[in-house]
Design an enzyme around this catalytic site. Structure first.
Site: not given
Ligand code: DX5
Ligand code: ZN
Length: 218
Positions: A8, A33, A35, A37, A67, A69, A138, A172
């Protein structure tokens, strides 16, 4: 099923982002991956489509899962696919109609995935099996990297695998050398790992050890 490992990018050193994308690619991991947000669906802001297109420019053949969010991912599907998203993951808790948006992701040429938060029951994804290629369970509350794996989510993976033997199941959040094995034993076949992989001096060695250890338990 083959195990896939996805670093990620959230846990990368953003001061050397291109080099970090290349380090993840050269590690032998299967895909990246990413992320996204929106500071509304989750209490944090990360990055947007420019980082997705940077990944495509730096390592064009390194597959990109995005992903989202976001409260309204439906407003940004074209933007992210155009930027280079190859799988688009949207939350079942988002404020949009998944029966409309999952087919739209496929029509744009990407794979469609549903994501569930830790407190959401697995039954929430059952109505969408025909419209999605992958389910992301998750194992932390989304919003931040570096949190601890919530083992209470494991029975959801087991129930989903029993119900959908061939679907891709991704985990994840809080994945490391130990929790990865718990997730794979429960039925997951795609593992996202942020801080665990990016903190390694030798990411390639960590990816191959993780792959070998997971293969031994599935
Ligand atoms: C959290 C993200 C994850 C995060 C995982 O909101 O969706 O993808 O980057 O990070 P680790 O592996 O450090 O928990
Ligand atoms: Zn993620």
């Amino acid at each position: 099923m083959d195990i896939q490992i996805l670093p990620s990018l959230l846990a990368a050193d953003f001061g050397s982002l291109a080099a970090e994308i290349t380090r993840a690619c050269k590690s032998g991991a299967d895909a990246l991956h990413l992320d996204v947000m929106d500071a509304h669906f989750v209490p944090n802001l990360s990055f947007g489509p420019d980082v997705v297109s940077l990944c495509r420019r730096v390592e064009p053949s390194f597959y990109r899962h995005v992903h989202l969010m976001m409260t309204r991912p439906d407003l940004y599907l074209e933007t992210f696919v155009r930027a280079g998203a190859q799988t688009v993951q949207i939350h079942v808790e988002a404020d949009c109609d998944l029966h409309a948006e999952l087919p739209r992701i496929r029509a744009l040429g990407a794979r469609a995935a549903i994501v569930l938060n830790p407190e959401t029951p697995i039954e929430a994804v059952f109505p969408y099996f025909a419209e999605c290629d992958e389910v992301l369970v998750m194992t932390v509350h989304p919003g931040y990297g570096g949190q601890s794996f919530i083992a209470d989510c494991l029975p959801k993976i087991t129930a989903l695998r029993a119900r959908a033997p061939r679907i891709d199941i991704m985990v994840d959040g809080g994945v490391n050398a130990t929790t990865a094995l718990d997730a794979v034993r429960a039925g997951a076949n795609q593992l996202v790992a942020g801080s665990f992989l990016f903190k390694q001096a030798d990411m390639a060695a960590a990816v191959s050890a993780l792959r070998a250890n997971c293969a031994a338990v599935c």
